[in-house]
Design a protein around this motif. Structure first.
Motif, PDB file in Angstrom:
ATOM      1  N   ASN A   1       5.137   9.443  13.564  1.00  0.00           N
ATOM      2  CA  ASN A   1       5.540   9.706  14.945  1.00  0.00           C
ATOM      3  C   ASN A   1       4.408  10.396  15.687  1.00  0.00           C
ATOM      4  OD1 ASN A   1       8.168   8.683  14.651  1.00  0.00           O
ATOM      5  ND2 ASN A   1       8.939  10.639  13.896  1.00  0.00           N
TER       6      ASN A   1
ATOM      7  N   VAL B   1       9.127  11.979  21.132  1.00  0.00           N
ATOM      8  CA  VAL B   1       8.105  11.120  20.535  1.00  0.00           C
ATOM      9  C   VAL B   1       7.725  10.004  21.505  1.00  0.00           C
ATOM     10  CG1 VAL B   1       7.640   9.516  18.640  1.00  0.00           C
ATOM     11  CG2 VAL B   1       8.855  11.670  18.196  1.00  0.00           C
TER      12      VAL B   1
ATOM     13  N   ARG C   1      12.224   4.270  19.180  1.00  0.00           N
ATOM     14  CA  ARG C   1      10.976   4.909  19.589  1.00  0.00           C
ATOM     15  C   ARG C   1      10.249   5.590  18.443  1.00  0.00           C
ATOM     16  NH1 ARG C   1       8.036   5.192  24.531  1.00  0.00           N
ATOM     17  NH2 ARG C   1      10.026   5.011  25.609  1.00  0.00           N
ATOM     18  N   THR C   2      10.964   5.996  17.398  1.00  0.00           N
ATOM     19  CA  THR C   2      10.380   6.794  16.327  1.00  0.00           C
ATOM     20  C   THR C   2      10.481   6.071  14.988  1.00  0.00           C
ATOM     21  OG1 THR C   2      12.352   7.978  15.517  1.00  0.00           O
ATOM     22  CG2 THR C   2      11.382   8.772  17.571  1.00  0.00           C
ATOM     23  N   LYS C   3       9.938   6.709  13.971  1.00  0.00           N
ATOM     24  CA  LYS C   3      10.032   6.140  12.619  1.00  0.00           C
ATOM     25  C   LYS C   3      11.290   6.602  11.883  1.00  0.00           C
ATOM     26  CE  LYS C   3       7.800   9.466   9.578  1.00  0.00           C
ATOM     27  NZ  LYS C   3       6.731   9.668   8.588  1.00  0.00           N
TER      28      LYS C   3
ATOM     29  N   ALA D   1      10.610  14.635  16.171  1.00  0.00           N
ATOM     30  CA  ALA D   1      11.647  14.156  17.088  1.00  0.00           C
ATOM     31  C   ALA D   1      12.736  15.213  17.237  1.00  0.00           C
ATOM     32  CB  ALA D   1      12.242  12.847  16.581  1.00  0.00           C
TER      33      ALA D   1
ATOM     34  N   THR E   1      16.270   6.723  19.777  1.00  0.00           N
ATOM     35  CA  THR E   1      15.513   7.420  18.737  1.00  0.00           C
ATOM     36  C   THR E   1      15.095   6.447  17.638  1.00  0.00           C
ATOM     37  OG1 THR E   1      16.768   9.441  19.176  1.00  0.00           O
ATOM     38  CG2 THR E   1      15.538   9.346  17.109  1.00  0.00           C
TER      39      THR E   1
ATOM     40  N   ASP F   1       3.841  13.448  13.321  1.00  0.00           N
ATOM     41  CA  ASP F   1       5.030  13.787  12.525  1.00  0.00           C
ATOM     42  C   ASP F   1       5.427  15.244  12.705  1.00  0.00           C
ATOM     43  OD1 ASP F   1       5.677  11.313  11.596  1.00  0.00           O
ATOM     44  OD2 ASP F   1       4.940  11.599   9.561  1.00  0.00           O
TER      45      ASP F   1
ATOM     46  N   GLU G   1       3.393  12.367  19.394  1.00  0.00           N
ATOM     47  CA  GLU G   1       3.624  12.906  20.737  1.00  0.00           C
ATOM     48  C   GLU G   1       2.281  13.361  21.286  1.00  0.00           C
ATOM     49  OE1 GLU G   1       5.628  16.625  23.142  1.00  0.00           O
ATOM     50  OE2 GLU G   1       6.622  15.969  21.303  1.00  0.00           O
TER      51      GLU G   1
ATOM     52  N   THR H   1       4.735   5.372  17.844  1.00  0.00           N
ATOM     53  CA  THR H   1       4.287   5.521  16.471  1.00  0.00           C
ATOM     54  C   THR H   1       2.852   5.024  16.320  1.00  0.00           C
ATOM     55  OG1 THR H   1       5.181   3.349  15.848  1.00  0.00           O
ATOM     56  CG2 THR H   1       6.614   5.267  15.541  1.00  0.00           C
TER      57      THR H   1
END
Length: 221
Positions: A179, A102, A69-71, A46, A66, A141, A181, A105
């Motif tokens: 995460n 990202v 959307r992410t861990k 991220a 953030t 990640d 992408e 997940t």
């Protein structure tokens, strides 16, 4: 922009709520002395902006998006994170083009430990899996990896010994969240094709009508 090649693994030393942002303090003595306020750093994939630096640590501030959307929102003090500074345009670009944005997940469902390598399986939502293709690139990640399997309900990657040793992927276990992408170029191609072949539905939104018959009609064999 990033490449998905991790420079170092840092550790979270503090998590501080500041109104509608959350500040992370990350210990990373290998890169902290070279950072400047305003630099971009991918934290487990991220992209974050550096707001403070000292001799061994730096800070970033995360927006609610953030956290959603992410861990990163579930990290704790002591959590390890993969770190990569923004890429330079005057060197070779290894890995693949990574935006640090990202997409969502995924959850580790299985880890096959081979003699020196590991094959890791992930489950994810249908939208995310729809952007992952066999032998394509994916960022897990923050780590650039090649997809082995890309099925409707899971995908898998292989991880070499160096990556296992130099990133957080070596400690992944079933149930861990990562995460993801998906490939930047693939996302744009998919969107353009869907827009060209889509049909409008109620509300003016596009309904995906991409089929093999239509692809064949347009010259794809």
């Amino acid at each position: 922009m990033f490449t998905g090649l991790i420079e170092t693994v840092g550790s979270i030393t503090a998590i501080t709520p500041l109104g509608d942002v959350t500040e992370l303090t990350i210990r990373a003595p290998e890169i902290a002395p070279e950072l400047r306020r305003g630099d971009s750093v991918a934290v487990s994939g991220a992209c974050q902006t550096v707001t403070f630096i000292d001799a061994s640590s730096f800070k970033v501030q995360m927006m609610p998006e953030t956290l959603k959307r992410t861990k990163l929102g579930v990290l704790r003090t002591g959590s390890r994170v993969n770190l990569e500074r923004a890429m330079r345009l005057d060197t070779r670009v290894d890995g693949h083009l990574v935006a640090g944005h990202v997409d969502g997940t995924a959850t580790v469902t299985r880890v096959d430990e081979l003699e020196q390598t590991k094959k890791i399986y992930f489950s994810a939502g249908a939208e995310l899996l729809g952007e992952i293709v066999e032998k394509g690139s994916v960022t897990v990640d923050g780590v650039s990896l090649t997809v082995i399997d890309a099925e409707p309900d899971f995908f898998s990657v292989g991880v070499i010994p160096t990556t296992l040793a130099d990133t957080t992927l070596g400690s992944l276990r079933a149930g861990d969240v990562v995460n993801i992408e998906t490939d930047m170029i693939g996302k744009y191609v998919k969107k353009f094709v869907e827009a060209a072949l889509g049909e409008k539905k109620e509300g003016g939104k596009m309904k995906n009508s991409l089929t093999w018959d239509k692809l064949s009609e347009y010259g794809w064999n």
